[in-house]
Design an enzyme around this catalytic site. Sequence first.
Site, PDB file in Angstrom:
ATOM      1  N   PHE A 191      91.373  49.679  81.159  1.00 52.07           N
ATOM      2  CA  PHE A 191      91.378  48.349  81.762  1.00 52.07           C
ATOM      3  C   PHE A 191      90.262  47.527  81.144  1.00 52.07           C
ATOM      4  O   PHE A 191      89.323  48.078  80.561  1.00 52.07           O
ATOM      5  CB  PHE A 191      91.162  48.465  83.277  1.00 52.07           C
ATOM      6  CG  PHE A 191      92.264  47.834  84.086  1.00 52.07           C
ATOM      7  CD1 PHE A 191      93.576  48.186  83.884  1.00 52.07           C
ATOM      8  CD2 PHE A 191      91.972  46.887  85.059  1.00 52.07           C
ATOM      9  CE1 PHE A 191      94.590  47.619  84.651  1.00 52.07           C
ATOM     10  CE2 PHE A 191      92.981  46.313  85.833  1.00 52.07           C
ATOM     11  CZ  PHE A 191      94.287  46.679  85.627  1.00 52.07           C
ATOM     12  N   GLN A 219      86.978  34.061  90.149  1.00 51.99           N
ATOM     13  CA  GLN A 219      87.659  34.673  89.020  1.00 51.99           C
ATOM     14  C   GLN A 219      89.064  34.107  88.856  1.00 51.99           C
ATOM     15  O   GLN A 219      89.880  34.184  89.772  1.00 51.99           O
ATOM     16  CB  GLN A 219      87.765  36.184  89.199  1.00 51.99           C
ATOM     17  CG  GLN A 219      88.484  36.850  88.040  1.00 51.99           C
ATOM     18  CD  GLN A 219      88.345  38.351  88.069  1.00 51.99           C
ATOM     19  OE1 GLN A 219      89.067  39.032  88.768  1.00 51.99           O
ATOM     20  NE2 GLN A 219      87.394  38.866  87.312  1.00 51.99           N
ATOM     21  N   HIS A 252      92.177  34.967  87.026  1.00 44.70           N
ATOM     22  CA  HIS A 252      92.769  36.078  86.284  1.00 44.70           C
ATOM     23  C   HIS A 252      93.506  35.480  85.096  1.00 44.70           C
ATOM     24  O   HIS A 252      94.245  34.518  85.250  1.00 44.70           O
ATOM     25  CB  HIS A 252      93.738  36.843  87.191  1.00 44.70           C
ATOM     26  CG  HIS A 252      94.156  38.173  86.649  1.00 44.70           C
ATOM     27  ND1 HIS A 252      94.968  38.294  85.546  1.00 44.70           N
ATOM     28  CD2 HIS A 252      93.879  39.438  87.050  1.00 44.70           C
ATOM     29  CE1 HIS A 252      95.162  39.585  85.298  1.00 44.70           C
ATOM     30  NE2 HIS A 252      94.517  40.296  86.195  1.00 44.70           N
ATOM     31  N   LEU A 273     100.589  37.340  90.029  1.00 41.41           N
ATOM     32  CA  LEU A 273      99.816  38.139  89.090  1.00 41.41           C
ATOM     33  C   LEU A 273     100.666  38.976  88.121  1.00 41.41           C
ATOM     34  O   LEU A 273     101.684  39.529  88.495  1.00 41.41           O
ATOM     35  CB  LEU A 273      98.914  39.085  89.882  1.00 41.41           C
ATOM     36  CG  LEU A 273      97.823  39.762  89.064  1.00 41.41           C
ATOM     37  CD1 LEU A 273      96.844  38.713  88.560  1.00 41.41           C
ATOM     38  CD2 LEU A 273      97.110  40.792  89.899  1.00 41.41           C
ATOM     39  N   GLU A 330      96.738  43.468  84.556  1.00 37.21           N
ATOM     40  CA  GLU A 330      95.987  43.751  83.344  1.00 37.21           C
ATOM     41  C   GLU A 330      96.473  45.046  82.704  1.00 37.21           C
ATOM     42  O   GLU A 330      96.260  45.284  81.519  1.00 37.21           O
ATOM     43  CB  GLU A 330      94.511  43.878  83.730  1.00 37.21           C
ATOM     44  CG  GLU A 330      93.542  43.800  82.605  1.00 37.21           C
ATOM     45  CD  GLU A 330      92.130  43.570  83.134  1.00 37.21           C
ATOM     46  OE1 GLU A 330      91.957  42.703  84.011  1.00 37.21           O
ATOM     47  OE2 GLU A 330      91.216  44.265  82.681  1.00 37.21           O
ATOM     48  N   ARG A 347      87.703  39.549  82.254  1.00 35.29           N
ATOM     49  CA  ARG A 347      88.696  38.541  82.615  1.00 35.29           C
ATOM     50  C   ARG A 347      88.244  37.108  82.370  1.00 35.29           C
ATOM     51  O   ARG A 347      89.043  36.259  81.978  1.00 35.29           O
ATOM     52  CB  ARG A 347      89.064  38.727  84.089  1.00 35.29           C
ATOM     53  CG  ARG A 347      89.875  39.981  84.301  1.00 35.29           C
ATOM     54  CD  ARG A 347      90.139  40.221  85.763  1.00 35.29           C
ATOM     55  NE  ARG A 347      91.038  41.373  85.916  1.00 35.29           N
ATOM     56  CZ  ARG A 347      91.354  41.908  87.079  1.00 35.29           C
ATOM     57  NH1 ARG A 347      90.849  41.416  88.200  1.00 35.29           N
ATOM     58  NH2 ARG A 347      92.173  42.936  87.142  1.00 35.29           N
ATOM     59  N   HIS A 358      92.173  34.211  91.387  1.00 34.21           N
ATOM     60  CA  HIS A 358      92.480  35.585  91.766  1.00 34.21           C
ATOM     61  C   HIS A 358      91.468  36.185  92.720  1.00 34.21           C
ATOM     62  O   HIS A 358      91.818  36.964  93.602  1.00 34.21           O
ATOM     63  CB  HIS A 358      92.540  36.422  90.481  1.00 34.21           C
ATOM     64  CG  HIS A 358      92.963  37.837  90.685  1.00 34.21           C
ATOM     65  ND1 HIS A 358      94.139  38.163  91.330  1.00 34.21           N
ATOM     66  CD2 HIS A 358      92.386  39.008  90.338  1.00 34.21           C
ATOM     67  CE1 HIS A 358      94.256  39.482  91.359  1.00 34.21           C
ATOM     68  NE2 HIS A 358      93.205  40.026  90.788  1.00 34.21           N
ATOM     69  N   ARG A 401      84.138  39.955  88.025  1.00 32.61           N
ATOM     70  CA  ARG A 401      84.538  41.291  88.445  1.00 32.61           C
ATOM     71  C   ARG A 401      85.414  41.939  87.384  1.00 32.61           C
ATOM     72  O   ARG A 401      86.307  41.296  86.843  1.00 32.61           O
ATOM     73  CB  ARG A 401      85.314  41.226  89.766  1.00 32.61           C
ATOM     74  CG  ARG A 401      85.853  42.571  90.215  1.00 32.61           C
ATOM     75  CD  ARG A 401      86.525  42.472  91.578  1.00 32.61           C
ATOM     76  NE  ARG A 401      87.791  41.756  91.557  1.00 32.61           N
ATOM     77  CZ  ARG A 401      88.952  42.283  91.156  1.00 32.61           C
ATOM     78  NH1 ARG A 401      89.007  43.525  90.710  1.00 32.61           N
ATOM     79  NH2 ARG A 401      90.059  41.565  91.197  1.00 32.61           N
TER      80      ARG A 401
END
Lengths: 600, 258, 251
Positions: A123, A236, A238, A252, A255, A311, A377, A412
């Site tokens: 990730f 954040q 995304h 979403l 990822e 991100r 996000h 994050r």
Amino acid sequence: MAGESYETHDYDVVVVGAGGAGLRAGIEAHDKGCKTAIICKSLLGKAHTVMAEGGIAAAMGNVWPEDNWKVHFRDTMRGGKLLNNWRMAQIHAQQAPDRVLELEEWGALFDRTDEGLILQRDFGGHRYARLAHVGDRTGLEMIRTLQQRAVALGIDVFMECNIQHLLMNDGRVTGAIGYWRESGELIVFNCKAVVLATGGSGKCWQVTSNSWEYSGDGMGMAMEVGADLIDMEKVQFHPTGMVWPPSVRGILVTEGVRGDGGTLLNSEGERFMFNYISDFFKAETADNETEADAWYQDKKNNRRTPDLLPRDEVARAINAEVKAGRGTEHGGVYLDIANRRDAEYIMRRLPSMYHQFKELADVDITKEAMEVGPTCHYIMGGVRVDADTSATTVEGLYAAGEVAGGLHGANRLGGNSLSDLLVFGRIAGGSAADYALGAAAAAAPDAAEVDRLTTLMLEPFTDRGEENPYAIHMDLQRTMHNLVGIIRTESEMLKAMEEIAVYKERAARVKVEGGRRFNPGWHLALDLRCLLGVAEAATLSALECKESRGGHTRDDYPDPDSKYGSVNVVTRKQNGTISVSLEPLPEMPEELRKIVEEQV
Amino acid sequence: MAEAAVAGNGAEAKMRVWRGDASGGEFRDYTVPLQEGMVVLDVIHAIQAMHAGDLAVRWNCKAGKCGSCSAEVNGKPRLMCMTRMNTFEPGETITVAPIKTFPLIRDLVTDVSYNYEKAKTIPPFKPKPKEADGTRRMYQEDIDRVQEFHKCIECYLCQDVCHVIRDHDDNKPSFAGPRFFVRVASLEMHPLDTDDRLEFLRNEAGLGFCNITKCCTEVCPEHIKITDNSIIPMKERVVTRFYDPIARLLGALGGKKS
Amino acid sequence: MSTLAIDKRTLRQDTWWLEPMLVVLGLGAFAVYSTWAALQNGNYYAAPYLSPFYSPCLAINCEHVSVPLFGSWYNWSPAILILWIPGGFRLTCYYYRKAYYRSFFWSPPACAVRDAASGYSGETRFPFILQNIHRYFFWASLPILAFLWWDAIIAFNFGGSFGIGLGTLVLIANAALLSLYSFSCHSCRHLCGGGLNSFKTAPGRYKAWGIITKLNEKHMQIAWTSLVWVGLTDVYVRLLAHGVIQDLRFI
């Protein structure tokens, strides 16, 4: 108007929210012997945690034995641009593996390695394949496991019960008040400690991956009883949300697509992420396609693909490509896995992405590229908590999960959210239980205060004006999207403040049709209070923070400024107004600083 | 921007939505502008925002992951968020009703507490001891079956469509429903579980009421093969235990428990 | 609180009644034909072909004796001696149960369409509790399959010389389809491996279970194809026996 009737319940610990953090907190408080209630706005098991796709970050070392908590700690700190609360990041990295294994004890079934251990996937921002996962529906597995555990333990759950205000007595939180969504009847909880696990406030923004529940309740309620919020400007976006068709915009795209080999392309077919590798990540990121592709198989001799930069970096890059005219037809970029992995692999690794695109957008991701763009996000900021106890700055009030701030710093990493919920959900539940077991019984709530709050909640039914709550909410979302979005500037944010002031005034004149029984118009009218409060706090913080870092990018201050590199932006409400101040971060011990600064 | 993308051709969605509660109500007609890619839930939201602010509807994720927005669209149990408007004939009036099996609260919202009560009756996961090295070892081929069951989003469409309780309210106390047969199957086939729920399945859960007419499988938005992969295998295990003396005899001779 | 009260049987607007109607016609036609054919007690053998309705033929009086279990006292149709096995197998089959509960009992006629009867006890009571003996019919059908394969093999034997006629191919296809039907059955799937909680320790049974699982997904299609085929096989042999048609010989 006095004497509005309500029911009353007595508990030691009341947990508000039944996502991953709330359920874990409730289980811990129960295990410590407290009479515990878990309260949730939706039905049990529907909280936003079910939306989490990719996995739970935990340095178990099942795939890469080189992995350990120190590497995870370093990744988290660097991903957060060192604005994280170091102690939270340390506890998080150290305890996450135990929390994952605990889920397995309770029946969760993660994907397996050939040796029969929990498989881990790559990730963004994580040095090693670290995410324990179940295909692309890890959040569902987690919430279902916790939900069933809570049910097996016999913990009381109040479903579709919406907590609106915290009750205070002698400077400590002693209860909460809200309403049943089904009947519209009011309900009061008396307790010794409250754990907030209400999630974030993504519904302030227009293009968001968040559901209606994300109305900033916990942050709003905490602010109202005087608790500090930190870093509310760190939002954040995304990088990969759906962009087409319009009705699904923002949903979403995990990822995991990139973790499993997908790559980002602009309309010219270029893998543009190679042009956006910042100096901070240069040493550990591949600068050519050959090395990037080889990295998936051989992590020792190759550096990671820039598609998996943190991100914030990827979201800004996509934003820049679209602005430069290299976007797709519907204003996104392409995310292609069809040309990189075979259909069988895609179906096995990303089944729910396949169905999501097939059923909502008529796109077969095993044959064509997806169109993606940034979507709101996650809020890195939130209620300020003590790292070891998850206690807020108000006695008797605890917070865990997205509602709390500090762990993630300025940005994050994917996968760190689910582990955050488990690690700090448990800590918050445990500390609240310890406090409750040692605390004197809560005094009965102040009748006058309860009357004031019940009147406040029922106000939308009185004849005060003609404003439509849905229209105010949509206007707020548009304001935040356009003026306090990914790229921000002072003049626009000042305009946003003016508009928010207008919405507050309009919200006071909301008219609700119908009665109290399951009335979404009324529910939204009440949610507006926290939505507007959080939007205001986020905008004020963003104005104060005159630099760009992580989830906060200023067009007028495009670079990081060391002045903001070691402080939290703190917002607190006093006498009805929100003040903003800069307060220093806790000092990181030398041995941890070495880990973070070590070049690899 | 999303709000600028209203279909220019002035297309409209004609909806007939149930309004009312258990004491009475009616289907009411609404018309709202149609945008490209809209699903039924979007149209319901548009009705809320434009015509009926108090229209009661449950929803959360709007992406088919939480299982909140179950309803009956043109008589078929569906998730509203996963039912695209372009699957209907242009100009067709689309009927949206609450799920029928559970008590009506208001408009499209029903009281699904039956399911939460049934969930409490399921004997929970009971793992065997850890391996000697302190790990838990399970192999992908052993958990593939169970992972299919764990996909369940608890939308309760299978419970809604199941005629055992949909058409025969009196069976509710003695029947757990397809969702919970899936749940019990996921525990019974769990490679670490040590509990035995076959007696429970046959008696309290009322597995025998199921006449495998497969509507649960037909409506499952997660495409879980409820009947073939969970209910029938559970029926077969119940047969081995309670209706197959030869299997019992062989089992006894082989020294196995089941 | 009560549920949504609507007078209609269903709010469905599609042709939900079509499927149950087709099943009634299909199964009904087969039931009528097979009963008639089973009671004919003649014209079921046209050398070297034996109709599957009469195989294995267990009486001395058979036109073509498979195993002479029943003496000359037995004068009824020998089909009765064995048809109860495939009949019972299909009657208790999980697919056919779905088909006839829906189309004949209207329990329910289609999804989200109200049941015909007001009371319902499913398979908890007599007679439907007997559905649980399905696996015994599965075991019993295995020797019958063996005979059908034997019939197919001797269908190559034209009075001592090797040959292939259309009937040979028909009988082979019949044996193959009925085997597919038996081995794709849910009980077989359970007996092969479905009853295990761990496949890792039983790789052979895991493999068998995997194959049967794939077949089982097509159980409905196989059920119908084999049903129609076995009927047509009887028709073909019967027409040959009546001399209405001549067998097509390839070799």
